[in-house]
Design a protein around this motif. Structure first.
Motif, mmCIF file in Angstrom:
data_model
loop_
_atom_site.group_PDB
_atom_site.id
_atom_site.type_symbol
_atom_site.label_atom_id
_atom_site.label_comp_id
_atom_site.label_asym_id
_atom_site.label_seq_id
_atom_site.Cartn_x
_atom_site.Cartn_y
_atom_site.Cartn_z
ATOM 1 N N CYS A 68 42.622 11.267 24.489
ATOM 2 C CA CYS A 68 42.969 10.728 25.801
ATOM 3 C C CYS A 68 42.493 9.278 25.903
ATOM 4 O O CYS A 68 41.365 8.971 25.532
ATOM 5 C CB CYS A 68 42.304 11.565 26.900
ATOM 6 S SG CYS A 68 42.718 10.946 28.542
ATOM 7 N N HIS A 110 49.349 14.044 34.319
ATOM 8 C CA HIS A 110 48.443 13.107 34.978
ATOM 9 C C HIS A 110 49.230 12.333 36.032
ATOM 10 O O HIS A 110 50.273 11.750 35.709
ATOM 11 C CB HIS A 110 47.843 12.138 33.960
ATOM 12 C CG HIS A 110 46.690 11.354 34.507
ATOM 13 N ND1 HIS A 110 46.838 10.423 35.515
ATOM 14 C CD2 HIS A 110 45.372 11.391 34.223
ATOM 15 C CE1 HIS A 110 45.654 9.914 35.808
ATOM 16 N NE2 HIS A 110 44.743 10.489 35.040
ATOM 17 N N ARG A 150 40.424 7.442 38.451
ATOM 18 C CA ARG A 150 41.604 8.253 38.169
ATOM 19 C C ARG A 150 42.886 7.434 38.095
ATOM 20 O O ARG A 150 43.899 7.896 37.577
ATOM 21 C CB ARG A 150 41.740 9.360 39.225
ATOM 22 C CG ARG A 150 40.674 10.425 39.144
ATOM 23 C CD ARG A 150 40.855 11.312 37.931
ATOM 24 N NE ARG A 150 42.038 12.157 38.041
ATOM 25 C CZ ARG A 150 42.533 12.853 37.024
ATOM 26 N NH1 ARG A 150 41.976 12.787 35.825
ATOM 27 N NH2 ARG A 150 43.600 13.601 37.197
ATOM 28 N N PHE A 200 33.830 11.017 34.998
ATOM 29 C CA PHE A 200 33.095 12.281 34.876
ATOM 30 C C PHE A 200 33.361 12.985 33.558
ATOM 31 O O PHE A 200 32.742 13.998 33.259
ATOM 32 C CB PHE A 200 33.497 13.245 36.019
ATOM 33 C CG PHE A 200 34.984 13.488 36.092
ATOM 34 C CD1 PHE A 200 35.585 14.425 35.277
ATOM 35 C CD2 PHE A 200 35.781 12.759 36.954
ATOM 36 C CE1 PHE A 200 36.949 14.642 35.324
ATOM 37 C CE2 PHE A 200 37.151 12.961 37.018
ATOM 38 C CZ PHE A 200 37.735 13.912 36.194
ATOM 39 N N CYS A 201 34.298 12.452 32.740
ATOM 40 C CA CYS A 201 34.886 13.278 31.679
ATOM 41 C C CYS A 201 34.391 12.882 30.287
ATOM 42 O O CYS A 201 34.401 11.712 29.906
ATOM 43 C CB CYS A 201 36.402 13.167 31.749
ATOM 44 S SG CYS A 201 37.219 14.192 30.527
ATOM 45 N N VAL A 207 35.824 14.189 27.557
ATOM 46 C CA VAL A 207 36.901 14.439 26.590
ATOM 47 C C VAL A 207 37.250 13.221 25.725
ATOM 48 O O VAL A 207 37.354 13.355 24.498
ATOM 49 C CB VAL A 207 38.156 15.005 27.313
ATOM 50 C CG1 VAL A 207 39.385 14.969 26.411
ATOM 51 C CG2 VAL A 207 37.882 16.432 27.759
ATOM 52 N N PRO A 208 37.430 12.006 26.290
ATOM 53 C CA PRO A 208 37.780 10.883 25.406
ATOM 54 C C PRO A 208 36.741 10.657 24.310
ATOM 55 O O PRO A 208 37.073 10.258 23.203
ATOM 56 C CB PRO A 208 37.843 9.679 26.359
ATOM 57 C CG PRO A 208 38.097 10.274 27.699
ATOM 58 C CD PRO A 208 37.389 11.597 27.696
ATOM 59 N N GLN A 250 45.896 16.657 26.324
ATOM 60 C CA GLN A 250 44.896 16.435 27.383
ATOM 61 C C GLN A 250 45.591 15.743 28.524
ATOM 62 O O GLN A 250 45.350 16.027 29.672
ATOM 63 C CB GLN A 250 43.787 15.496 26.953
ATOM 64 C CG GLN A 250 42.782 15.867 26.005
ATOM 65 C CD GLN A 250 42.221 17.235 25.963
ATOM 66 O OE1 GLN A 250 42.049 17.675 24.907
ATOM 67 N NE2 GLN A 250 41.883 17.911 26.991
ATOM 68 N N HIS A 284 42.466 7.649 28.825
ATOM 69 C CA HIS A 284 41.888 7.398 30.148
ATOM 70 C C HIS A 284 40.363 7.424 30.033
ATOM 71 O O HIS A 284 39.822 7.909 29.044
ATOM 72 C CB HIS A 284 42.338 8.467 31.144
ATOM 73 C CG HIS A 284 43.738 8.252 31.617
ATOM 74 N ND1 HIS A 284 44.037 7.710 32.823
ATOM 75 C CD2 HIS A 284 44.926 8.489 31.014
ATOM 76 C CE1 HIS A 284 45.351 7.635 32.957
ATOM 77 N NE2 HIS A 284 45.915 8.105 31.865
ATOM 78 N N ASN A 285 39.740 6.945 31.060
ATOM 79 C CA ASN A 285 38.276 6.961 31.048
ATOM 80 C C ASN A 285 37.762 7.441 32.388
ATOM 81 O O ASN A 285 37.012 6.724 33.057
ATOM 82 C CB ASN A 285 37.742 5.563 30.746
ATOM 83 C CG ASN A 285 37.610 5.367 29.256
ATOM 84 O OD1 ASN A 285 37.001 6.191 28.566
ATOM 85 N ND2 ASN A 285 38.201 4.313 28.755
ATOM 86 N N CYS A 286 38.169 8.628 32.791
ATOM 87 C CA CYS A 286 37.681 9.177 34.054
ATOM 88 C C CYS A 286 36.154 9.245 33.946
ATOM 89 O O CYS A 286 35.628 9.688 32.911
ATOM 90 C CB CYS A 286 38.277 10.543 34.316
ATOM 91 S SG CYS A 286 40.078 10.482 34.347
HETATM 92 FE FE1 SF4 Z 1 41.531 12.074 30.090
HETATM 93 FE FE2 SF4 Z 1 41.864 14.130 31.766
HETATM 94 FE FE3 SF4 Z 1 39.400 13.467 30.905
HETATM 95 FE FE4 SF4 Z 1 40.665 11.861 32.613
HETATM 96 S S1 SF4 Z 1 40.008 13.996 33.012
HETATM 97 S S2 SF4 Z 1 39.572 11.233 30.751
HETATM 98 S S3 SF4 Z 1 42.810 12.105 31.965
HETATM 99 S S4 SF4 Z 1 41.113 14.238 29.651
#
Ligand code: SF4
Length: 408
Positions: free
Chosen positions: A129, A209, A248, A135-136, A138-139, A173, A131-133
């Motif tokens: 991913c 998204h 977001r 809280f997340c 995942v990236p 994602q 994006h750089n949310c």
């Molecule tokens: Fe990426 Fe979703 Fe995490 Fe945002 S919440 S960084 S869109 S995986």
């Protein structure tokens, strides 16, 4: 996506001659596929690793894969010396070759391409991913976006359908960021190509998204007879100030507009979302904006989570987790109760209507079940259509979680 990774690893292990053994006491190998999206998920992995210390013997193999491997890497070996293998996501063949030097098995039968249900095949069309949310995690653990060429996706889909899959699920994602590396064509074009494949009964995709969803995709969904009328579209908060702090990339009015357009094109749309309560700095008023949005948009399902800080994320590193746990619990319970009433109202509106159900199998009570085009689970009463068949069902009963009816 973890389920898709687990199926991929299982498929390769079964092909190499291994058999699944649910009882760890009878198993030679234990593999943990891990998730780190919340602190709770990560803690469960550590407690499982501690628990498996007693299980581990020199003859047995303990391996770990998934997002925790990406996050912690080889550090896991020093922390948990009982681990024999630390397997990066998707790099399963070297691990399986190593196993072959330890265990001597004949070649076996792989899991069919139709996966565990025998009906659905998951295709990872884009990994990572961009994006750089805030809280997340995942990236950090899944890396930057790497889309699969459309030709490869189509070949995989054709193979799965030839082996009996009836439903294809395109995964990412952020699946809306899909671009074919050759042509640059996006998800709408990919969906259009896949939906034309013969033998396909239903096509789904997730997770969308709000910043990236192509307007054309909604038109492709509405015009198709096989694409599910289902959007998995996380909103996360109903307050613009919180959305900004989450990075977001959209405001509530943008989200509202996507839902409005989607419902004009597909009045029966199944709408699923994710919401985090107790994000740093979330006041009562900000929370109430989220509550109001849930009331206004009437989602079918809301996946609710209490914010938990993840080390390595912007929010986790820089902002105090300042909403007290007791307040987070109060907010989540309030939304759970509200959403239960909304979901009950939404499912009740199906009573008396006919829906198309893709039959998936039989549940633990021996009842045939499947899903309608809007992604809702449906029990088919007094009939035994085979898994994979499409049946018309007249809905007679509804609970917040599922529908039930008779084959028409
Ligand atoms: Fe990426 Fe979703 Fe995490 Fe945002 S919440 S960084 S869109 S995986």
């Amino acid at each position: 996506m973890n389920l898709a990774d687990s199926e991929s690893l299982s498929r390769q292990l079964l092909a190499a001659g291994y058999a699944e053994e649910p009882d760890p006491e009878r198993a030679d190998i234990a593999i943990l596929n891990t998730c780190v999206v919340r602190q709770g998920s990560e803690d469960r992995v550590y407690s499982k690793l501690h628990e498996l210390r007693a299980w581990k013997t020199p003859e047995r193999t303990l391996a770990i894969t998934g997002c925790l491997v990406k996050k912690e890497g080889e550090r896991l070996r020093s922390r948990f010396p009982q681990l024999d293998a630390v397997v990066p996501i998707g790099e399963y063949q070297p691990f399986i070759s190593d196993l072959e030097s330890r265990y001597d098995y004949a070649d076996g039968e792989p899991l069919p391409a139709a996966g565990r249900t025998g009906i659905s095949h998951y295709v990872n069309v884009i990994q990572g991913c961009d994006h750089n949310c805030t809280f997340c995690i995942v990236p950090k653990v899944r890396g930057r976006e790497v889309p699969k060429p459309a030709a490869g996706v189509l070949a995989e889909c054709r193979r799965a359908l030839a082996e009996g899959a009836r439903e294809l699920v395109l995964l990412g994602q952020n699946v809306d960021d899909y671009r074919d590396p050759g042509s640059g064509a996006g998800l709408a074009e990919l969906v259009r190509k896949v939906e034309g494949l013969s033998g396909l009964a239903r096509l789904r995709f997730m997770t969308s998204h709000p910043q990236d969803l192509e307007p054309e995709l909604l038109e492709v969904m509405a015009a198709s007879s096989v694409v599910a009328h289902e959007l998995q579209l996380p909103v996360q908060s109903g307050d613009d100030r919180v959305l900004k702090r989450m990075a977001r990339g959209y405001q509530v009015r943008h989200y509202r507009e996507i839902v409005r357009r989607a419902r004009v094109l597909m009045p029966d749309l199944g709408l699923y979302t994710d919401v985090i309560v107790g994000f740093p700095g979330e006041t009562d008023e900000m929370f109430l904006n989220t509550r109001r949005l849930l009331e206004e948009l009437q989602f079918d399902v809301v996946h609710l989570a209490m914010y938990s800080p993840r080390p390595g994320t912007h929010a986790g590193e820089r902002w105090p987790d300042d909403v007290p746990l007791v307040e987070k619990r109060k907010r989540i319970n309030d939304l759970l109760q509200l959403q239960r009433a909304i979901a009950g109202h939404r499912t009740a509106s199906w009573i008396g209507r006919r829906v198309e159900v893709l039959v998936e199998g039989t549940d633990e009570l021996g009842r045939t079940y499947g899903r309608n085009r809007q992604g809702k689970r449906v029990i088919v009463k007094r009939a035994r259509p085979a898994p994979g068949s499409l049946v018309q069902v007249s809905i007679e009963e509804a609970t917040p979680g599922q529908l039930a009816g008779v084959a028409a």
